[in-house]
Structure formats: structure tokens, C-alpha cells
Design a protein around this motif. Structure first.
Motif, short mmCIF file in Angstrom:
data_model
loop_
_atom_site.label_atom_id
_atom_site.label_comp_id
_atom_site.label_asym_id
_atom_site.label_seq_id
_atom_site.Cartn_x
_atom_site.Cartn_y
_atom_site.Cartn_z
N ARG A 29 14.27 -16.76 -0.20
CA ARG A 29 12.81 -16.72 -0.03
C ARG A 29 12.44 -16.54 1.43
NH1 ARG A 29 12.69 -21.24 -3.96
NH2 ARG A 29 12.48 -22.70 -2.20
N GLU A 30 13.09 -17.28 2.30
CA GLU A 30 12.81 -17.19 3.74
C GLU A 30 13.09 -15.78 4.25
OE1 GLU A 30 11.60 -19.20 6.02
OE2 GLU A 30 11.53 -21.17 5.06
N ALA A 31 14.20 -15.19 3.82
CA ALA A 31 14.58 -13.85 4.29
C ALA A 31 13.56 -12.81 3.82
CB ALA A 31 15.98 -13.50 3.79
N ILE A 32 13.13 -12.91 2.58
CA ILE A 32 12.14 -11.96 2.07
C ILE A 32 10.81 -12.12 2.80
CG2 ILE A 32 10.78 -11.31 0.05
CD1 ILE A 32 13.23 -12.11 -1.65
N ALA A 33 10.37 -13.36 2.96
CA ALA A 33 9.10 -13.62 3.64
C ALA A 33 9.13 -13.12 5.08
CB ALA A 33 8.78 -15.10 3.61
N ALA A 34 10.28 -13.23 5.73
CA ALA A 34 10.40 -12.77 7.12
C ALA A 34 10.35 -11.24 7.20
CB ALA A 34 11.70 -13.29 7.72
N ARG A 35 10.86 -10.59 6.17
CA ARG A 35 10.91 -9.12 6.21
C ARG A 35 9.58 -8.48 5.83
NH1 ARG A 35 14.79 -5.04 2.65
NH2 ARG A 35 13.77 -3.12 3.37
N LEU A 36 8.84 -9.10 4.94
CA LEU A 36 7.64 -8.47 4.39
C LEU A 36 6.68 -7.92 5.44
CD1 LEU A 36 6.80 -10.75 1.33
CD2 LEU A 36 7.34 -8.31 1.28
N PRO A 37 6.36 -8.66 6.51
CA PRO A 37 5.39 -8.13 7.48
C PRO A 37 5.83 -6.84 8.16
CG PRO A 37 5.68 -10.49 7.76
CD PRO A 37 6.76 -10.04 6.84
N ASP A 38 7.12 -6.54 8.15
CA ASP A 38 7.63 -5.33 8.80
C ASP A 38 7.73 -4.14 7.87
OD1 ASP A 38 7.95 -6.71 11.24
OD2 ASP A 38 9.92 -7.43 10.63
N LEU A 45 15.49 -7.52 -4.53
CA LEU A 45 15.60 -8.93 -4.14
C LEU A 45 14.44 -9.78 -4.62
CD1 LEU A 45 16.69 -8.51 -0.39
CD2 LEU A 45 18.16 -9.03 -2.35
N ILE A 46 13.27 -9.17 -4.74
CA ILE A 46 12.05 -9.92 -5.04
C ILE A 46 12.04 -10.38 -6.49
CG2 ILE A 46 9.53 -9.78 -5.24
CD1 ILE A 46 9.54 -7.88 -2.87
N ASP A 47 11.73 -11.64 -6.70
CA ASP A 47 11.62 -12.22 -8.03
C ASP A 47 10.69 -13.42 -7.95
OD1 ASP A 47 12.01 -12.66 -10.73
OD2 ASP A 47 14.18 -12.93 -10.59
N ASP A 48 10.38 -13.98 -9.07
CA ASP A 48 9.63 -15.23 -9.13
C ASP A 48 10.26 -16.21 -8.14
OD1 ASP A 48 8.60 -17.73 -9.75
OD2 ASP A 48 9.14 -17.65 -11.86
N SER A 49 9.44 -16.79 -7.25
CA SER A 49 9.96 -17.63 -6.18
C SER A 49 10.77 -18.80 -6.71
CB SER A 49 8.81 -18.15 -5.30
OG SER A 49 7.94 -18.99 -6.05
N LYS A 50 10.43 -19.29 -7.90
CA LYS A 50 11.15 -20.44 -8.46
C LYS A 50 12.60 -20.10 -8.81
CE LYS A 50 8.03 -21.02 -11.69
NZ LYS A 50 7.00 -20.07 -11.22
N LYS A 51 12.90 -18.83 -8.96
CA LYS A 51 14.25 -18.40 -9.32
C LYS A 51 15.13 -18.11 -8.10
CE LYS A 51 12.73 -16.28 -13.67
NZ LYS A 51 12.68 -15.04 -14.47
N LEU A 52 14.56 -18.16 -6.92
CA LEU A 52 15.27 -17.78 -5.71
C LEU A 52 15.65 -19.00 -4.87
CD1 LEU A 52 13.03 -14.78 -4.60
CD2 LEU A 52 15.17 -14.69 -5.90
N ALA A 104 0.81 -1.22 0.00
CA ALA A 104 0.00 0.00 0.00
C ALA A 104 0.84 1.26 0.00
CB ALA A 104 -0.94 0.00 1.22
N ALA A 105 2.08 1.18 0.47
CA ALA A 105 2.96 2.35 0.52
C ALA A 105 4.15 2.19 -0.41
CB ALA A 105 3.43 2.59 1.96
N GLY A 106 4.05 1.31 -1.38
CA GLY A 106 5.16 1.09 -2.30
C GLY A 106 6.14 0.07 -1.77
N VAL A 107 7.17 -0.21 -2.57
CA VAL A 107 8.16 -1.23 -2.24
C VAL A 107 9.52 -0.56 -2.04
CG1 VAL A 107 9.14 -3.45 -2.89
CG2 VAL A 107 6.93 -2.75 -3.82
N PRO A 108 10.16 -0.73 -0.87
CA PRO A 108 11.50 -0.17 -0.69
C PRO A 108 12.45 -0.68 -1.77
CG PRO A 108 10.60 -0.97 1.40
CD PRO A 108 9.66 -1.42 0.33
N ASP A 109 13.33 0.19 -2.24
CA ASP A 109 14.20 -0.15 -3.35
C ASP A 109 15.07 -1.38 -3.07
OD1 ASP A 109 13.22 1.93 -4.85
OD2 ASP A 109 14.86 3.31 -4.37
N ASP A 110 15.59 -1.47 -1.85
CA ASP A 110 16.47 -2.59 -1.54
C ASP A 110 15.71 -3.92 -1.53
OD1 ASP A 110 15.14 -1.76 0.81
OD2 ASP A 110 16.63 -2.78 2.05
N LEU A 111 14.42 -3.86 -1.14
CA LEU A 111 13.60 -5.07 -1.16
C LEU A 111 13.18 -5.41 -2.59
CD1 LEU A 111 12.13 -7.30 0.39
CD2 LEU A 111 10.21 -5.73 0.69
#
Length: 208
Positions: A59-68, A47-54, A37-44
Motif C-alpha cells: 500500500r505504501e509503495a503504491i501510494a508513493a508512486r501515484l502522484p508521479d 498491483l492495485i487492489d482493494d486496500s484490505k487485501k494488500l 485522467a490518462a489511464g493506468v499504467p499496466d504495471d501499476l
């Protein structure tokens, strides 16, 4: 790499939706809906891509960060093995997506779905073929769904260790298929899927 252009073009709260688990012989279908809702931080975003490529650790690190991340909303949905067998995998995957969107804090203004067919969400929506490589919201949803489903399969592996679900996530690897023959079918197998169905038929014939 996916970007945020489609979300910005639509404006408002745009949810990216993806599911994981259409192909496995065992386990549920899991879907996630993610709103930035507030956009995506540049550093995040970098990192984000199709999960099959990561790699799993990424994947775990991104999923852990997203809620914050400020403004991020996440909804999770699943369809059980019983629903897969009763509805078929296509409709079960759509049901999981609908449940994921319904579990967001509020109905989004628009939904972007990975794929070429749309379930009904009660709001405007569009399907994007290869969407997890185009939209950051869809890619984030694919990561969350993959991480959650892998954890489910790892927990099931503790009770049913013969099938290698902690490594193959229920997909029909050679070791998994061999265990089906040697050990049999569990309650978590999709009985309408050809490999499992044939094993049940063979077991039934042998028992006659």
C-alpha cells in the motif's frame, strides 16, 4: 482484480472515491478521490487492489508512486471525531468523501463510490457495492485513504501509546478495549460508539 472498464465507459475525468475508518473506536474518517485522467499504467494496474487485501508495504509503495503517474489527480478529505459524534458515522463518512472530491483540481465528470449509498457531489455519480474490488480508481482511493489514516493513527499513538493505535488503527482490539478500562477515554475516541459510551457511563457512575 479491479479494472478500468467503468471509467472508460463513462469517459472524461472519472473519480474513484472510498473512505477508511467507519468501524474504529478512535480517530477520524479519511476519504480519498483518485482520477486517472490518462489511464493506468499496466504495471501499476497489476498491483492495485482493494486496500484490505494488500500488505502495508505494498500500500505504501503504491501510494508513493501515484502522484508521479501522468494524469493522476488525488483529493483527500476527512471528518473529525467530533463530526462523527455529532453527525453519526454514516453522514461523517459522506462528508469526508465530499471533501475529498472538492479537493481535486477540478470537479470530475463522474464519480464512482464504493458502497450502496451516495452523498451529493454536484456531478453525476454512482455507488458500486464492492467497488474497491471492481474499479481501479476506487481501489486506488482505498489505498490512499488507508495509508493516510494509518499515518494519522501512528502519530496519535506517539502521544497516546496505551491503546496500540500504531498497530490497530483505532479498531476495538482486545488490547485497545483493555486500555479503555485501565487508562480511560481520550479526546480522540468516538464517544457515541457503544464501547466508548459504556466506558464513559461506568466512569461517571464510579465518580458519583
Amino acid at each position: 482484480m479491479p479494472d478500468f472498464r467503468r471509467e472508460q465507459q463513462h469517459g472524461g475525468r472519472v473519480a474513484g472515491v472510498d473512505e477508511v475508518g467507519r468501524g474504529p473506536l478512535a480517530g477520524p474518517v479519511v476519504a480519498a478521490a483518485v482520477v486517472f485522467a490518462a489511464g493506468v499504467p499496466d504495471d501499476l494496474a497489476s498491483l492495485i487492489d482493494d486496500s484490505k487485501k494488500l500488505k502495508p508495504a505494498v500500500r505504501e509503495a503504491i501510494a508513493a508512486r501515484l502522484p508521479d503517474v501522468p494524469g493522476v489527480e488525488i483529493g483527500l478529505g476527512a471528518a473529525s471525531v467530533g463530526e462523527v459524534d455529532r453527525l453519526n458515522i454514516h453522514h461523517a463518512a459522506h462528508l469526508a468523501m465530499q471533501r475529498a472530491v472538492a479537493r481535486l483540481p477540478a470537479m470530475p465528470d463522474h464519480v464512482l463510490v464504493d458502497g450502496n449509498k451516495l452523498p451529493s457531489f454536484g456531478c453525476s455519480a454512482e455507488a458500486l457495492v464492492g467497488g474497491d474490488g471492481l474499479s481501479l480508481s476506487i481501489a486506488a482511493a482505498s489505498i490512499v485513504a488507508k495509508v493516510v489514516r494509518d499515518r494519522i493513527m501512528a502519530r496519535l499513538d506517539v502521544r497516546w501509546p496505551d491503546y496500540g493505535w500504531d498497530g490497530n488503527a483505532g479498531y476495538g482490539t482486545q488490547a485497545h478495549r483493555r486500555a479503555l478500562v485501565q487508562v480511560g477515554v481520550t479526546p480522540h475516541h468516538r464517544k457515541t460508539f457503544g464501547t466508548v459510551r459504556r466506558q464513559l457511563e461506568l466512569a461517571g457512575a464510579a465518580g458519583q
